[in-house]
Design an enzyme around this catalytic site. Structure first.
Site, PDB file in Angstrom:
ATOM      1  N   HIS A 195       0.832  -1.208   0.000  1.00 14.37           N
ATOM      2  CA  HIS A 195       0.000   0.000   0.000  1.00 14.37           C
ATOM      3  C   HIS A 195       0.865   1.256   0.000  1.00 14.37           C
ATOM      4  O   HIS A 195       1.560   1.549   0.964  1.00 14.37           O
ATOM      5  CB  HIS A 195      -0.903  -0.030   1.247  1.00 14.37           C
ATOM      6  CG  HIS A 195      -1.825   1.114   1.378  1.00 14.37           C
ATOM      7  ND1 HIS A 195      -1.745   2.015   2.414  1.00 14.37           N
ATOM      8  CD2 HIS A 195      -2.869   1.503   0.613  1.00 14.37           C
ATOM      9  CE1 HIS A 195      -2.698   2.916   2.291  1.00 14.37           C
ATOM     10  NE2 HIS A 195      -3.401   2.630   1.207  1.00 14.37           N
ATOM     11  N   ARG A 196       0.862   1.952  -1.122  1.00 15.24           N
ATOM     12  CA  ARG A 196       1.733   3.118  -1.345  1.00 15.24           C
ATOM     13  C   ARG A 196       3.199   2.715  -1.224  1.00 15.24           C
ATOM     14  O   ARG A 196       4.055   3.501  -0.818  1.00 15.24           O
ATOM     15  CB  ARG A 196       1.411   4.262  -0.373  1.00 15.24           C
ATOM     16  CG  ARG A 196      -0.062   4.638  -0.319  1.00 15.24           C
ATOM     17  CD  ARG A 196      -0.354   5.728   0.686  1.00 15.24           C
ATOM     18  NE  ARG A 196      -1.767   5.787   1.019  1.00 15.24           N
ATOM     19  CZ  ARG A 196      -2.304   6.495   1.984  1.00 15.24           C
ATOM     20  NH1 ARG A 196      -1.530   7.282   2.718  1.00 15.24           N
ATOM     21  NH2 ARG A 196      -3.608   6.466   2.233  1.00 15.24           N
TER      22      ARG A 196
ATOM     23  N   GLU B 272       0.468  -0.803  -4.844  1.00 13.45           N
ATOM     24  CA  GLU B 272      -0.666   0.110  -4.965  1.00 13.45           C
ATOM     25  C   GLU B 272      -0.139   1.523  -4.819  1.00 13.45           C
ATOM     26  O   GLU B 272       0.695   1.801  -3.944  1.00 13.45           O
ATOM     27  CB  GLU B 272      -1.696  -0.183  -3.862  1.00 13.45           C
ATOM     28  CG  GLU B 272      -2.975   0.647  -3.943  1.00 13.45           C
ATOM     29  CD  GLU B 272      -2.927   1.963  -3.193  1.00 13.45           C
ATOM     30  OE1 GLU B 272      -3.871   2.768  -3.322  1.00 13.45           O
ATOM     31  OE2 GLU B 272      -1.925   2.224  -2.471  1.00 13.45           O
TER      32      GLU B 272
ATOM     33  N   ASP C  18      -1.200   6.011  -5.771  1.00 16.81           N
ATOM     34  CA  ASP C  18      -2.265   6.974  -6.050  1.00 16.81           C
ATOM     35  C   ASP C  18      -1.839   7.949  -7.136  1.00 16.81           C
ATOM     36  O   ASP C  18      -0.693   8.404  -7.158  1.00 16.81           O
ATOM     37  CB  ASP C  18      -2.587   7.771  -4.779  1.00 16.81           C
ATOM     38  CG  ASP C  18      -2.860   6.875  -3.584  1.00 16.81           C
ATOM     39  OD1 ASP C  18      -3.938   6.274  -3.546  1.00 16.81           O
ATOM     40  OD2 ASP C  18      -1.984   6.767  -2.692  1.00 16.81           O
TER      41      ASP C  18
ATOM     42  N   HIS D  73      -0.818  10.738  -2.554  1.00 21.47           N
ATOM     43  CA  HIS D  73      -2.145  10.410  -2.031  1.00 21.47           C
ATOM     44  C   HIS D  73      -3.017  11.633  -1.789  1.00 21.47           C
ATOM     45  O   HIS D  73      -4.171  11.693  -2.211  1.00 21.47           O
ATOM     46  CB  HIS D  73      -2.016   9.621  -0.722  1.00 21.47           C
ATOM     47  CG  HIS D  73      -3.329   9.294  -0.089  1.00 21.47           C
ATOM     48  ND1 HIS D  73      -3.962  10.136   0.819  1.00 21.47           N
ATOM     49  CD2 HIS D  73      -4.154   8.237  -0.250  1.00 21.47           C
ATOM     50  CE1 HIS D  73      -5.110   9.600   1.186  1.00 21.47           C
ATOM     51  NE2 HIS D  73      -5.254   8.448   0.545  1.00 21.47           N
TER      52      HIS D  73
ATOM     53  N   GLU E  81      -4.723   3.838  -8.040  1.00 20.21           N
ATOM     54  CA  GLU E  81      -5.951   4.451  -7.527  1.00 20.21           C
ATOM     55  C   GLU E  81      -6.072   5.862  -8.082  1.00 20.21           C
ATOM     56  O   GLU E  81      -5.199   6.702  -7.865  1.00 20.21           O
ATOM     57  CB  GLU E  81      -5.967   4.491  -6.002  1.00 20.21           C
ATOM     58  CG  GLU E  81      -7.259   5.124  -5.475  1.00 20.21           C
ATOM     59  CD  GLU E  81      -7.319   5.252  -3.968  1.00 20.21           C
ATOM     60  OE1 GLU E  81      -8.109   6.091  -3.489  1.00 20.21           O
ATOM     61  OE2 GLU E  81      -6.582   4.530  -3.267  1.00 20.21           O
TER      62      GLU E  81
ATOM     63  N   LYS F 222      -7.237   9.378  -7.859  1.00 20.15           N
ATOM     64  CA  LYS F 222      -7.649  10.238  -6.752  1.00 20.15           C
ATOM     65  C   LYS F 222      -8.460  11.417  -7.284  1.00 20.15           C
ATOM     66  O   LYS F 222      -7.985  12.547  -7.358  1.00 20.15           O
ATOM     67  CB  LYS F 222      -6.421  10.739  -5.989  1.00 20.15           C
ATOM     68  CG  LYS F 222      -5.580   9.644  -5.368  1.00 20.15           C
ATOM     69  CD  LYS F 222      -6.336   8.865  -4.308  1.00 20.15           C
ATOM     70  CE  LYS F 222      -6.634   9.724  -3.108  1.00 20.15           C
ATOM     71  NZ  LYS F 222      -7.287   8.946  -2.025  1.00 20.15           N
TER      72      LYS F 222
ATOM     73  N   ASP G 254       0.658  -1.847   4.493  1.00 24.15           N
ATOM     74  CA  ASP G 254       1.854  -1.014   4.589  1.00 24.15           C
ATOM     75  C   ASP G 254       3.075  -1.843   4.958  1.00 24.15           C
ATOM     76  O   ASP G 254       4.202  -1.345   4.917  1.00 24.15           O
ATOM     77  CB  ASP G 254       1.662   0.067   5.664  1.00 24.15           C
ATOM     78  CG  ASP G 254       0.466   0.962   5.400  1.00 24.15           C
ATOM     79  OD1 ASP G 254       0.127   1.166   4.226  1.00 24.15           O
ATOM     80  OD2 ASP G 254      -0.128   1.464   6.375  1.00 24.15           O
TER      81      ASP G 254
END
Length: 245
Positions: free
Chosen positions: A8-9, A35, A37, A50, A110, A112, A230
């Site tokens: 995640h990120r 992943e 953003d 993000h 993702e 945003k 994370d």
């Protein structure tokens, strides 16, 4: 099917989120995918960050949409996390795709745009993916159902996931009506019945953001199709122990 572990990120517990060091660390830790953003600069360059405002994760202030790409690349996106990462910059989508292209990693982008409606962001992202021949291993996710529908019209074969943290009575039907291939749900919405219901309607289920070992283990036991974490190193260790049982 094996649960896909998305960093995640990037490995954002150990490196500044949505930066190349976080992505590189996730790869070293054995993550199955990354992943990140995507937002647009003033000159419509897709960058990986993000928040709509750069204040939290850089030494700057103001909105991403008010910076040109050249200006946003001058921001320090690492010092807020640790002096060790001083001078780290916000990557462009182009930079990330060039890096990930030769790696055995899945991609989750993702969009945003649930707060700021970035003009043509879906088409811009799609064009980058097509240029690098990466549509086949990319998932597009968004809280904005219009973006999901837009992507399903751009190319039916690209995988899309509808993001939600809210309980919805007709969630499965709603996601399918938008053209989504899957549901990306907040952990508190997770249940065996939801997974079974989704699978019965040909939707996959991925869960965000799971960092606690017991939550991660539960996701594996319930056979979630994917998790976002994370701490991909911990998730992969737990996955291996579950598989040995």
């Amino acid at each position: 099917m094996k649960t896909i572990v998305f960093a995640h990120r990037g490995a954002s517990k150990l490196a500044p989120e949505n930066t190349m060091p976080a992505f590189e660390l996730a790869l070293e830790m054995g993550a199955d995918g990354i992943e990140t953003d995507v937002q647009l600069t003033k000159d419509q360059i897709p960058v990986l960050i993000h928040d709509e405002n750069v204040r939290r994760t850089t030494d700057g202030t103001g909105f991403v949409q008010d910076y040109t790409f050249e200006e946003i690349k001058n921001l320090d996106a690492g010092s807020w996390f640790s002096e060790k990462f001083s001078g780290t910059t916000i990557p462009s989508l182009e930079e990330f795709l060039r890096w990930v292209k030769g790696k055995n990693l899945k991609i989750n982008l993702e969009i945003k745009n649930n707060i700021i409606d970035y003009k043509d962001i879906e088409t811009i992202i799609y064009d980058h993916l097509k240029t690098h021949n990466l549509t086949d291993r990319t998932v597009i996710s968004s809280f904005n159902s219009k973006s999901i529908k837009h992507f399903s019209h751009l190319e039916e074969s690209i995988t899309t996931g509808f993001l939600t943290s809210q309980k919805m009575k007709d969630l499965i039907d709603y996601a399918k009506d938008q053209g989504a291939n899957g549901l990306h749900i907040k952990y508190r919405l997770l249940s065996r019945s939801l997974i079974e219901h989704a699978h019965n309607h040909n939707l996959y289920v991925a869960v965000f953001t799971v960092n606690r070992p017991l939550q991660i283990k539960r996701c594996f036991h319930l056979k979630c199709d994917g998790i976002f974490t994370d701490v991909p190193n911990i998730a992969k260790q737990i996955q291996e122990s579950v598989q040995r049982l």
